[in-house]
Design an enzyme around this catalytic site. Structure first.
Site, PDB file in Angstrom:
ATOM      1  N   LYS A 177       0.721  -1.182  -0.102  1.00  0.00           N
ATOM      2  CA  LYS A 177      -0.050  -0.131   0.038  1.00  0.00           C
ATOM      3  C   LYS A 177       0.953   1.197   0.057  1.00  0.00           C
ATOM      4  O   LYS A 177       0.717   2.270  -0.826  1.00  0.00           O
ATOM      5  CB  LYS A 177      -0.929   0.247   1.163  1.00  0.00           C
ATOM      6  CG  LYS A 177      -1.524   1.513   1.483  1.00  0.00           C
ATOM      7  CD  LYS A 177      -2.293   1.267   2.908  1.00  0.00           C
ATOM      8  CE  LYS A 177      -1.659   1.765   4.138  1.00  0.00           C
ATOM      9  NZ  LYS A 177      -1.294   3.210   4.388  1.00  0.00           N
ATOM     10  N   ASN A 178       1.621   1.292   1.033  1.00  0.00           N
ATOM     11  CA  ASN A 178       2.625   2.494   1.111  1.00  0.00           C
ATOM     12  C   ASN A 178       3.610   2.789  -0.061  1.00  0.00           C
ATOM     13  O   ASN A 178       4.247   3.877  -0.120  1.00  0.00           O
ATOM     14  CB  ASN A 178       3.430   2.654   2.309  1.00  0.00           C
ATOM     15  CG  ASN A 178       2.269   2.717   3.720  1.00  0.00           C
ATOM     16  OD1 ASN A 178       1.383   3.267   3.339  1.00  0.00           O
ATOM     17  ND2 ASN A 178       2.747   2.450   4.691  1.00  0.00           N
TER      18      ASN A 178
ATOM     19  N   ARG B 173       0.852  14.740  12.883  1.00  0.00           N
ATOM     20  CA  ARG B 173       1.385  14.649  11.616  1.00  0.00           C
ATOM     21  C   ARG B 173       1.499  15.738  10.710  1.00  0.00           C
ATOM     22  O   ARG B 173       1.009  15.915   9.638  1.00  0.00           O
ATOM     23  CB  ARG B 173       0.749  13.410  10.718  1.00  0.00           C
ATOM     24  CG  ARG B 173       0.435  12.326  11.503  1.00  0.00           C
ATOM     25  CD  ARG B 173      -0.282  11.220  10.912  1.00  0.00           C
ATOM     26  NE  ARG B 173       0.609  10.383   9.699  1.00  0.00           N
ATOM     27  CZ  ARG B 173       0.147   9.513   9.094  1.00  0.00           C
ATOM     28  NH1 ARG B 173      -1.152   8.786   9.306  1.00  0.00           N
ATOM     29  NH2 ARG B 173       1.068   8.811   8.267  1.00  0.00           N
TER      30      ARG B 173
ATOM     31  N   ASP C 204       3.990   0.373  12.212  1.00  0.00           N
ATOM     32  CA  ASP C 204       2.951  -0.263  11.517  1.00  0.00           C
ATOM     33  C   ASP C 204       2.582  -1.591  11.795  1.00  0.00           C
ATOM     34  O   ASP C 204       1.575  -2.367  11.449  1.00  0.00           O
ATOM     35  CB  ASP C 204       3.198  -0.044  10.048  1.00  0.00           C
ATOM     36  CG  ASP C 204       3.130   1.397   9.545  1.00  0.00           C
ATOM     37  OD1 ASP C 204       3.380   1.579   8.112  1.00  0.00           O
ATOM     38  OD2 ASP C 204       2.818   2.254  10.331  1.00  0.00           O
TER      39      ASP C 204
ATOM     40  N   CYS D 233      -4.493  12.862  12.076  1.00  0.00           N
ATOM     41  CA  CYS D 233      -5.451  11.376  11.971  1.00  0.00           C
ATOM     42  C   CYS D 233      -5.312  10.936  13.291  1.00  0.00           C
ATOM     43  O   CYS D 233      -4.809  11.558  14.250  1.00  0.00           O
ATOM     44  CB  CYS D 233      -4.773  10.788  10.996  1.00  0.00           C
ATOM     45  SG  CYS D 233      -3.441   9.723  11.379  1.00  0.00           S
TER      46      CYS D 233
ATOM     47  N   ARG E 261      -8.941   0.045   4.333  1.00  0.00           N
ATOM     48  CA  ARG E 261      -7.920   0.986   3.976  1.00  0.00           C
ATOM     49  C   ARG E 261      -6.792   0.360   3.365  1.00  0.00           C
ATOM     50  O   ARG E 261      -5.871   0.694   2.830  1.00  0.00           O
ATOM     51  CB  ARG E 261      -7.693   2.208   4.905  1.00  0.00           C
ATOM     52  CG  ARG E 261      -8.919   2.991   5.330  1.00  0.00           C
ATOM     53  CD  ARG E 261      -8.193   4.249   5.831  1.00  0.00           C
ATOM     54  NE  ARG E 261      -6.827   4.435   5.588  1.00  0.00           N
ATOM     55  CZ  ARG E 261      -5.748   4.930   6.310  1.00  0.00           C
ATOM     56  NH1 ARG E 261      -5.904   4.408   7.715  1.00  0.00           N
ATOM     57  NH2 ARG E 261      -4.661   4.971   5.924  1.00  0.00           N
TER      58      ARG E 261
END
Ligand code: EPZ
Length: 446
Positions: A47-48, A146, A333, A141, A425
């Site tokens: 994803k990243n 951030r 993560d 978030c 997500r």
């Protein structure tokens, strides 16, 4: 009656249609725990990496093909942002075709950017390609404030005029032939996002840019390899010093995304927490070094079953301490997932979160399942318990949702994980993959 965020909600009465939120937000995952897993699971693209590389496609005024792209809500959102800028996008299974030849604007839409932080990654490419960019501040978030100050300061060091007005970042290149200027930039913190923004901006700049104290994450290296495949001149990606020599323009490319090391790590923990032997592929084992090291400390064995295939052989769970750090340190993560595992380990563990200031919201939900965890500042002190018991729990962010699913797989009885929009997500069809390993899970709608 169910108590969610201190509000009494009767799950039997669905909210009035006008208040109805997007379906997945109201969807839950029902998990019947204590079922052993077995077999193999396919790991999707990262994803990243994809999010940054989709923004990177804006650098090239032609056509890009991206392969191994997972089906995730975040990627669908990034697609909307790029389409709003005038990019033509088609998807065929896990391949994205992006035609970036006709950008219609340099203004990214507020409503979309405010829903996806990563869409701020379009700032660097828009600015260096078009000479101007108007991108809403992504804002904070669930896991932290951030800020994007390091992105902004780096672009200013390359000669851009950047100011924030009404929540919008205004970035412009004035004079100097409409190109950014190469510069030496020292990052106060090895931010992944800031490194990626400046790396992309520097590809079309005039002269040489050196990013010092750069982020070394594999996703940064994947983005650099994508840009190099388009003709960019980049050295040192994956180290703490990246050198980019700007070129006048870039060309189209056909590029394959690396496997997702966080999804891979999550499945390794699924094996350890259910005392199951499972294998995962494709993976790049080096990308998982810090995670594998901790799983071995905790008592699992991890074996290489082929060039890009790993197998976990479970063992008795022993307590250990974890501190999250920028790569190659232990990834933030994976913090929540390892915490879920340590709740069942013999002894006391301390988990310290150093990257984000508010990334312990899964603790209260794990305690709801019978875990013994106390928070002291950025430390979670975990006393291992003999078992967890299933309960209705609420996911508060992406990796917290994964941790609650893992705890549910190990818990006695039934767990109901709510707030699946977080999970969607970043995990590509998790429940089908879990069912493929023999887990008893079911997605339920209100
Ligand atoms: C990326 O976020 C990932 N997201 C995150 O993954 C990941 O947790 C994070 O890197 C760290 O590995 C994507 O790639 C889309 P940072 P990013 O800039 O780029 C501070 C997931 O679960 N900072 O390295 O936003 C910041 O506040 C997500 O998949 C500044 O102070 O992370 C944070 O405390 C969550 N100023 C720290 O640095 C800046 O200008 C690390 O942030 C930029 C960052």
């Amino acid at each position: 009656m169910l108590i969610v965020e201190n509000k009494a909600i009767n799950p039997l009465i669905s909210p009035k249609p006008s208040e109805a939120k997007p379906d997945t937000e109201l969807e839950s995952l029902r998990i019947w725990g204590k079922h052993p897993l077995s077999g193999h699971v396919h790991i999707s693209g990262a994803k990243n990496s994809v999010l940054a590389i989709m923004a990177g496609a804006l650098l090239c005024p032609q056509h890009c093909r991206l392969r191994n792209v997972p089906s995730l809500a975040d990627i669908a959102k990034m697609r909307q942002v790029l389409e709003a800028l005038g990019v033509k996008i088609e998807r065929h299974n896990d391949t994205l075709e992006l035609d970036t030849s006709h950008l219609s604007t340099s203004k990214a839409p507020y409503d979309l950017v405010s829903q996806l932080r990563a869409s701020f990654f379009v700032t660097g490419p828009l600015l260096t390609r078009l000479g101007t960019a108007r991108v809403p501040l992504p804002g904070g978030c669930a896991i932290g404030a951030r800020p994007v100050d390091l992105h902004v300061r780096g672009l200013q060091a390359m000669g851009a005029e950047v100011h924030i007005e009404h929540g919008i970042v205004h970035a412009d290149i004035r004079g100097s032939g409409g190109r950014l200027k190469g510069a030496k930039i020292y990052l106060d913190y090895p931010s992944v996002g800031a490194t990626e923004t400046l790396l992309m901006a520097a590809t079309l700049a005039d002269g040489e840019t050196i990013i010092e104290n750069a982020a070394q994450e594999p996703e940064v290296e994947d983005l650099a390899n994508f840009c190099r495949a388009m003709g960019a001149k980049i050295r040192g990606a994956g180290t703490n010093t990246i050198t980019i020599v700007g070129v006048p323009n870039l060309h189209s490319v056909d590029y394959g995304i690396i496997p997702d090391r966080i999804e891979a790590g999550t499945f390794l923990v699924a094996g350890a927490i259910t005392h199951s032997e499972i294998s995962i592929s494709p993976v790049i084992p080096e990308h998982l070094t810090p995670v594998i090291a901790k799983l071995k400390d905790i008592g699992s064995e991890i074996v290489l079953d082929g060039p890009n295939r790993l197998r976990i052989i479970p063992g008795e769970l022993r307590a250990t301490d974890i501190e999250t750090l920028p790569y190659p340190g232990f990834p933030t993560d994976m913090q929540a997932q390892l915490m879920a595992l340590l709740t069942l380990a013999e002894g006391n563990s301390v988990v310290t979160e150093t990257v984000f200031e508010n990334r312990m919201r899964h603790v209260a939900e794990l305690v709801r399942m019978g875990a013994d965890i106390r928070i002291k500042g950025q430390n979670a002190i975990i006393r291992g318990v003999s078992h967890l018991s299933g309960a209705p729990v609420l996911a508060t962010d992406l990796r917290a949702s994964a941790a609650l699913v893992l705890a549910g797989l190990a818990a006695e009885g039934e767990t109901l994980v709510q707030g699946l929009h977080h999970l969607d997500r970043g995990y590509d069809d998790l429940e089908t993959k879990l069912k493929g390993l023999g887990a008893k899970v079911q997605r339920v709608s209100p």
